[in-house]
Design an enzyme around this catalytic site. Sequence first.
Site, PDB file in Angstrom:
ATOM      1  N   SER A  80      41.738  52.291  53.864  1.00 36.55           N
ATOM      2  CA  SER A  80      41.956  51.732  55.245  1.00 36.55           C
ATOM      3  C   SER A  80      43.653  50.836  55.117  1.00 36.55           C
ATOM      4  CB  SER A  80      40.905  50.552  55.619  1.00 36.55           C
ATOM      5  OG  SER A  80      39.873  51.460  55.769  1.00 36.55           O
TER       6      SER A  80
HETATM    7  N1  SAH Z   1      36.838  51.415  52.399  1.00 39.82           N
HETATM    8  C1  SAH Z   1      37.423  52.590  51.854  1.00 39.82           C
HETATM    9  C2  SAH Z   1      37.418  53.536  53.197  1.00 39.82           C
HETATM   10  C3  SAH Z   1      37.137  54.814  52.944  1.00 39.82           C
HETATM   11  S1  SAH Z   1      37.091  55.814  54.354  1.00 39.82           S
HETATM   12  C4  SAH Z   1      38.682  52.518  51.222  1.00 39.82           C
HETATM   13  O1  SAH Z   1      39.250  51.394  51.860  1.00 39.82           O
HETATM   14  O2  SAH Z   1      39.093  53.261  50.598  1.00 39.82           O
HETATM   15  C5  SAH Z   1      35.311  55.727  54.884  1.00 39.82           C
HETATM   16  C6  SAH Z   1      34.565  56.301  53.552  1.00 39.82           C
HETATM   17  O3  SAH Z   1      33.081  56.060  54.355  1.00 39.82           O
HETATM   18  C7  SAH Z   1      34.808  57.801  53.141  1.00 39.82           C
HETATM   19  O4  SAH Z   1      34.889  57.545  51.807  1.00 39.82           O
HETATM   20  C8  SAH Z   1      33.480  58.253  53.638  1.00 39.82           C
HETATM   21  O5  SAH Z   1      33.077  59.291  52.774  1.00 39.82           O
HETATM   22  C9  SAH Z   1      32.522  57.235  53.781  1.00 39.82           C
HETATM   23  N2  SAH Z   1      31.224  57.885  54.657  1.00 39.82           N
HETATM   24  C10 SAH Z   1      31.341  58.410  55.860  1.00 39.82           C
HETATM   25  N3  SAH Z   1      29.943  58.340  56.291  1.00 39.82           N
HETATM   26  C11 SAH Z   1      29.165  57.715  55.272  1.00 39.82           C
HETATM   27  C12 SAH Z   1      27.791  57.374  55.116  1.00 39.82           C
HETATM   28  N4  SAH Z   1      26.908  57.951  55.985  1.00 39.82           N
HETATM   29  N5  SAH Z   1      27.201  56.962  54.037  1.00 39.82           N
HETATM   30  C13 SAH Z   1      28.080  56.549  53.024  1.00 39.82           C
HETATM   31  N6  SAH Z   1      29.450  56.571  53.117  1.00 39.82           N
HETATM   32  C14 SAH Z   1      29.917  57.308  54.108  1.00 39.82           C
END
Ligand code: SAH
Length: 222
Positions: A71
């Site tokens: 993000s």
């Molecule tokens: N906070 C992270 C953002 C990653 S994007 C950062 O700063 O890097 C969102 C993340 O949510 C992705 O890694 C994706 O794989 C995960 N995600 C999506 N659906 C999910 C679920 N049902 N359970 C756990 N993780 C999930």
Amino acid sequence: MTLTTLDPGIGMTSRRARERLIQRLIDAGIDSSEVLRVMRTLPRHLFVDEALASRAYEDLALPIGHGQTLSQPYTVARMTQALLEHGTPDTVLEIGTGSGFQTAVLASLVRRVYTVERVGDLFERAQERLDALKIRNVRYRHGDGAQGWPEYAPYQAIILTAAPRGIPRALAEQLAPGGLMVLPIGEGPRQHLVRLVRLARGGFGHEILEPASFVPLLAGVA
Ligand code: SAH
């Protein structure tokens, strides 16, 4: 030859770039000194591939593979500030570990973070990064975050970094009375950042914070 040309792109310029980023966060309304302190000190360039490291202190979302993104710094700061506004929670459940950057921000501010990621490869790499940074107050789970992590519930705060269409019931149930949940809700361009509070007298209240743009919360593991 000057030192700058020997530099791979982050060392010499990083302090200036980081200060510029912090000023940008302040200008955008981030006023928590704790959040700003952590955003200033955490090495965001270690959470992306080397090829992207030189862009790590710009206010941009960056790709982390598997169609997912780290993000934007403003978003991380905004969500963290919203989560801490009623006092610093003892425990936070994070859904969507991704690169682990938001996890590291939270771990620097609260006693313990529980984080759940559905993509095995991201789950492993985030854990390696935080271990290398000696961040030890985090528990990791490879699973579907929509189910939360019942074993350690209730949590004083819950944060989602992927957007469901509505509030997942299991997560709302794992929030402690008085606790806050910050999450993006909605599809495509119609997302909003929402803060939910579990009222001590029962029930929930919510407020819409601002428009948002997150990857969707997906079902199952990968
Ligand atoms: N906070 C992270 C953002 C990653 S994007 C950062 O700063 O890097 C969102 C993340 O949510 C992705 O890694 C994706 O794989 C995960 N995600 C999506 N659906 C999910 C679920 N049902 N359970 C756990 N993780 C999930």
